[in-house]
Design an enzyme around this catalytic site. Structure first.
Site, PDB file in Angstrom:
ATOM      1  CG  ASP A 153     -10.317  -8.825   0.021  1.00 45.97           C
ATOM      2  OD1 ASP A 153     -10.772  -8.791   1.182  1.00 45.97           O
ATOM      3  OD2 ASP A 153      -9.103  -8.691  -0.226  1.00 45.97           O
ATOM      4  NE  ARG A 190      -7.345  -0.640   0.828  1.00 46.92           N
ATOM      5  CZ  ARG A 190      -7.204  -1.963   0.694  1.00 46.92           C
ATOM      6  NH1 ARG A 190      -7.633  -2.792   1.620  1.00 46.92           N
ATOM      7  NH2 ARG A 190      -6.613  -2.462  -0.377  1.00 46.92           N
ATOM      8  CG  HIS A 223      -3.020 -12.052   2.144  1.00 46.70           C
ATOM      9  ND1 HIS A 223      -2.003 -11.159   2.424  1.00 46.70           N
ATOM     10  CD2 HIS A 223      -3.947 -11.354   1.435  1.00 46.70           C
ATOM     11  CE1 HIS A 223      -2.312  -9.980   1.920  1.00 46.70           C
ATOM     12  NE2 HIS A 223      -3.488 -10.070   1.313  1.00 46.70           N
ATOM     13  CG  HIS A 279      -1.988  -1.001   1.193  1.00 48.35           C
ATOM     14  ND1 HIS A 279      -1.884  -2.190   1.874  1.00 48.35           N
ATOM     15  CD2 HIS A 279      -3.186  -1.042   0.549  1.00 48.35           C
ATOM     16  CE1 HIS A 279      -2.975  -2.905   1.658  1.00 48.35           C
ATOM     17  NE2 HIS A 279      -3.781  -2.232   0.870  1.00 48.35           N
ATOM     18  CD  GLU A 305      -5.600  -9.688   3.849  1.00 46.91           C
ATOM     19  OE1 GLU A 305      -5.123  -8.550   3.741  1.00 46.91           O
ATOM     20  OE2 GLU A 305      -6.595 -10.076   3.179  1.00 46.91           O
ATOM     21  CD  GLU A 340     -10.077 -12.991   0.903  1.00 45.65           C
ATOM     22  OE1 GLU A 340      -9.072 -12.294   1.127  1.00 45.65           O
ATOM     23  OE2 GLU A 340     -10.176 -13.728  -0.102  1.00 45.65           O
ATOM     24  CG  ASP A 348       0.667 -12.232   4.385  1.00 44.61           C
ATOM     25  OD1 ASP A 348       1.890 -12.482   4.516  1.00 44.61           O
ATOM     26  OD2 ASP A 348       0.225 -11.426   3.547  1.00 44.61           O
ATOM     27  CD  GLU A 405      -4.592 -13.049  -2.622  1.00 41.59           C
ATOM     28  OE1 GLU A 405      -5.366 -12.096  -2.775  1.00 41.59           O
ATOM     29  OE2 GLU A 405      -4.220 -13.450  -1.489  1.00 41.59           O
TER      30      GLU A 405
END
Length: 394
Positions: free
Chosen positions: A214, A48, A318, A22, A268, A240, A291, A338
């Site tokens: 998600d 976010r 994840h 991010h 996650e 999810e 994850d 994924e």
């Protein structure tokens, strides 16, 4: 020949890409009006990054053996994690045999339990643990998947997470997971838009391509059930992480109330065998999604996977790039994995940790041969052009 000991541990921070995906600039689908727990506040609804999802940045851990070999691990923990590594965890590594991974993990976890247990502390432990497995693989001249028992299949199959499942289908992926854009604070109109988005994507990808939503911890139980019921018409494969990671009771209710055949997935943002034990024993979901960079590293992922297998559940990590690929290919209860589409418009396949790591394998036509993972350790190295900062040298 005697196994080398650990002579040095170093922790660096990195801004802009890397493990904290991010931590980007400019437009990116991953930051474009995605439903979050903070979306109840209008000023934090569009982005976010606006509420600080990228504040930590990347932590890079190097563990150096007495013969000069270096193991590498990365995670999302930033400067906080660097402090924990250099000022606390290093005492459990220096002078130890490289093979003492289980003991080192145990001491790191229980020594930090009074201020840790989950979150940034376990993220940090994960980074150290990953570096230790990388180091052991390099010293033995074997890939990590060989240390874990070896591949149980010849290739990995991938689904893609991103804003364009239609493009993911063209790229050969088995499915596409959409970010949910609108949460409960946007009312029935937002719910309608979520269903319209799903319907539009279904019309573009056809009936046989997986579509998932998600929800990133953003919903309440009632909204989650309504979303699942309305999404059934458009063949939603799973829903999810609808609820807070701490709401095990809500997840158990959700699993009992979704349409038959629709899967509930989460994990996650869960950590350690104890957190996943709650999800599994309370029958909260059909698939758990730890994850490896956040749940406790490879050492803990082994235990989490065994728990899931004993409960008859799938474990689909994840998107943690090459670190999860080495694990998934060794486990029967991880039949696919994924990749998070890191391109701003989700229109091309990029390595998970670019530009931080070099030599990361990427799927081709939605697949990856086991042979792509055959370099020693995790098979990746630091990009020398990336600027590292070591804020807390021991």
């Amino acid at each position: 020949m005697a196994m080398p000991t650990i002579k040095a541990v170093r922790a660096y921070t990195v801004r802009g890409g890397g493990a904290d995906y991010h931590d980007t600039q400019g437009y990116h689908w991953i930051d474009d009006h995605i439903a979050t727990p903070m979306a109840r506040y209008e000023e934090y609804r569009q982005s976010r990054r606006s509420f600080g999802i990228n504040v930590l940045g990347t932590l890079v851990v190097e563990v150096e053996a007495s013969d000069g070999t270096i193991g590498l691990g990365v995670t999302t923990a930033g400067e906080i994690g660097a402090f924990i590594v250099e000022k606390h965890l290093s005492r459990f590594l220096i002078g130890r045999q490289v093979t003492e991974i289980e003991k080192i993990w145990d001491q790191m976890y229980f020594a930090t339990q009074f201020y840790g247990r989950k979150g940034v502390v376990v993220n940090t432990i994960s980074g150290v643990d990953i570096a230790l497995w990388d180091l052991l693989g390099k010293l033995r001249g074997e890939p990590v998947h060989a240390l874990l028992g070896g591949p149980v299949r010849d290739e990995l199959q991938f689904y893609a997470t991103g804003a364009r499942p239609d493009l993911a289908k063209e790229m050969g992926f088995i499915g596409g997971k959409l970010p949910l854009l609108h949460g409960p604070a946007e009312g029935d109109e937002g719910l309608k838009k979520n269903i319209e988005k799903l319907a539009d994507m279904r019309s573009k990808v056809g009936d046989d391509f997986w579509l998932m939503y998600d929800c990133w911890m953003s919903l309440d139980l009632n909204y989650s059930i309504r979303l699942a019921q309305k999404a059934q018409e458009f063949g939603l494969k799973w829903i999810e992480e609808c609820l807070s990671p701490d709401d095990y009771w809500g997840y158990a209710d959700l699993k009992r109330n979704v349409p038959k055949g629709m899967l509930v997935t989460t994990g996650e943002h869960e950590a350690t065998r104890w957190g996943f034990r709650m999800l599994l024993e309370m029958d909260c979901c059909d698939i758990i999604q730890p994850d490896v960079n956040w749940c406790g590293g490879i050492t803990e992922l082994i235990k989490i996977s065994a728990l899931a297998d004993a409960h008859g559940k799938l474990m689909v990590p994840h998107g943690s790039g090459v670190y999860s690929y080495h694990f998934v290919i060794t486990r029967h209860n991880s039949p696919f994995t994924e990749i998070i589409m890191s391109a701003p418009n989700a229109d091309e396949v990029r390595p998970a940790f670019s530009p931080l790591l070099l030599d990361e394998p990427v799927p081709v036509n939605g697949r990856m041969k086991a042979s792509a993972l055959d370099k020693s350790g995790f098979g990746v190295r630091l990009n020398p052009e990336v600027q590292l900062h070591r804020p807390y040298a021991s």
